[in-house]
Design a protein around this motif. Sequence first.
Motif, short mmCIF file in Angstrom:
data_model
loop_
_atom_site.label_atom_id
_atom_site.label_comp_id
_atom_site.label_asym_id
_atom_site.label_seq_id
_atom_site.Cartn_x
_atom_site.Cartn_y
_atom_site.Cartn_z
N UNK A 54 -9.24 39.08 -35.15
CA UNK A 54 -9.36 39.58 -36.52
C UNK A 54 -8.04 40.20 -36.96
N UNK A 55 -6.95 39.51 -36.66
CA UNK A 55 -5.60 40.01 -36.97
C UNK A 55 -5.16 39.53 -38.35
N UNK A 56 -4.21 40.26 -38.94
CA UNK A 56 -3.69 39.88 -40.25
C UNK A 56 -2.87 38.60 -40.19
N UNK A 57 -2.16 38.40 -39.09
CA UNK A 57 -1.27 37.24 -39.00
C UNK A 57 -0.98 36.91 -37.54
N UNK A 58 -0.44 35.72 -37.32
CA UNK A 58 -0.11 35.28 -35.97
C UNK A 58 1.12 34.38 -36.00
N UNK A 59 1.80 34.29 -34.87
CA UNK A 59 2.90 33.36 -34.67
C UNK A 59 2.73 32.68 -33.33
N UNK A 60 3.24 31.46 -33.21
CA UNK A 60 3.22 30.79 -31.91
C UNK A 60 4.64 30.42 -31.51
N UNK A 61 4.84 30.29 -30.18
CA UNK A 61 6.17 30.15 -29.61
C UNK A 61 6.18 29.06 -28.54
N UNK A 62 7.38 28.70 -28.12
CA UNK A 62 7.53 27.60 -27.16
C UNK A 62 7.09 27.96 -25.74
N UNK A 63 6.91 29.23 -25.45
CA UNK A 63 6.38 29.68 -24.15
C UNK A 63 5.96 31.14 -24.28
N UNK B 3 3.16 27.45 -23.91
CA UNK B 3 3.28 28.02 -25.26
C UNK B 3 3.01 29.52 -25.20
N UNK B 4 3.39 30.21 -26.27
CA UNK B 4 3.13 31.65 -26.38
C UNK B 4 2.64 32.00 -27.76
N UNK B 5 2.07 33.20 -27.90
CA UNK B 5 1.55 33.62 -29.18
C UNK B 5 1.69 35.11 -29.39
N UNK B 6 1.63 35.51 -30.65
CA UNK B 6 1.63 36.93 -31.03
C UNK B 6 0.70 37.09 -32.21
N UNK B 7 -0.15 38.12 -32.18
CA UNK B 7 -1.03 38.42 -33.30
C UNK B 7 -0.93 39.90 -33.61
N UNK B 8 -1.14 40.25 -34.89
CA UNK B 8 -1.09 41.67 -35.25
C UNK B 8 -0.90 41.87 -36.74
N UNK B 9 -0.39 43.04 -37.09
CA UNK B 9 -0.16 43.40 -38.48
C UNK B 9 0.90 42.50 -39.10
N UNK B 10 0.69 42.13 -40.35
CA UNK B 10 1.60 41.19 -41.01
C UNK B 10 3.03 41.72 -41.08
#
Length: 441
Positions: A111-120, A265-272
């Motif tokens: 239920x995060x505001x935004x997310x990004x994905x990465x190559x690892x 792959x990698x990911x980050x989720x959290x405040x925009x």
Amino acid sequence: MSNDDKKNEAELTGTTQRRRPKPGVREVGGRRLKPATLMMGHGYDPMLSEGSLKPPIFLTSTFVFENAAAGKRHFEGVTGKRPGGAEGLVYSRFNGPDQEILEERLAIWEDAEAALTFSSGMSAIATVMLAMVEPGDVIVHSAPLYAATEGLIGKILGRFGVQWLDFPAGATREEIDAVIAQAKAKGRVAMIYLESPANPTNALVDVEAVSAARDAAFGGADKKPPVVIDNTFLGPLWQKPLRHGADLVLYSLTKYAGGHSDLVAGGAVGAKALIDQVRAMRNTIGTITDPHTAWMLLRSLETLELRMSRAGENAAKVCAYLRDHPKVERIAYLGFLKEGTRQADIYQRHCTGAGSTFSLYLKGGEAEAFAFLDALKIAKLAVSLGGTETLASHPAGMTHLSVPDERKKALDIGDNLVRISIGVEDADDLIADFEQALEAV
């Protein structure tokens, strides 16, 4: 003004936007849909892709602009000259259809505001740190961490004057307060970085206590150091750190999210606001997930809950067998935490499941651990975790080999430790495999 005139004016001023997917269904009859349901189609409109049920893999390096003015406007967003980010697809180092759909779905799990994905996973960690840490800063972190993360902080960022202080994963509020106070005396605290459960000991960090200690130490400061946590071992099904005070949650999506040992792959989720800060760094250094990997992750997220649930059930059965085996010294499994202990208290407040990755401490040392690993027939001898197959490895001699011996000893990473990640095989077959392997010890 006619519709045609409005269209022509929009094209001349570059204010047109590419057609967005139609709004996804988030609730039915007042019922908020669960992540497992939303993974089947959220963020994707089949009518934008010739009616294809599943998103295509968009294997392209660049995207065509509607006109020159629109291209300029998109780049104003990408470069930060204009707030709000890109309003369309620009270049595959910045964004792409598969990545955008994936990031929308990944954010849903917490239920995060935004997310990004990465190559690892490590590129996610490195990009976040490069975005937030400046020369001379101090990083406060829990211990142990994944060895590559420790190396990034101590060896790479250390070359630029970045210092660090740590506290044990199970630290009390008072211990955390003391370390933060020491860190403030050394310089600007850039972030408080956590890993919970810790790799490979499975020790839990009290995220609520860390968040409270941060708030107490920095009060109403405009730029309080963010609490960043690696949630790979339990997330996103069994632990949701944003609910407990974390600001940014990181993942090795290679593990449970990918779940088939066929991608990195990698990911980050959290405040925009934080995600946008990290996005600017990702745009610069190009650590975005490639479209094919993003497409594979979209496939994997559809079965994430099923896979993790089955693996968790299997782990409980396997650990129940291993727990009392005469050749086993102890098991670091979250399902066995002793009632009334601090670790059990953290588990009850933070977690909804014990996970499927645990550490097995055999009676003996490296020779016994190697004999056990070499005798396995179903479980595969390999690093990583969270796949459909069961994996076993020797952290002291593999993933944490670069950690100095004294630090390994202090962190309880002994030569008799075997890390096991349980998969989705038949639980009784796995027990039979571990039973015969223990006979070889």
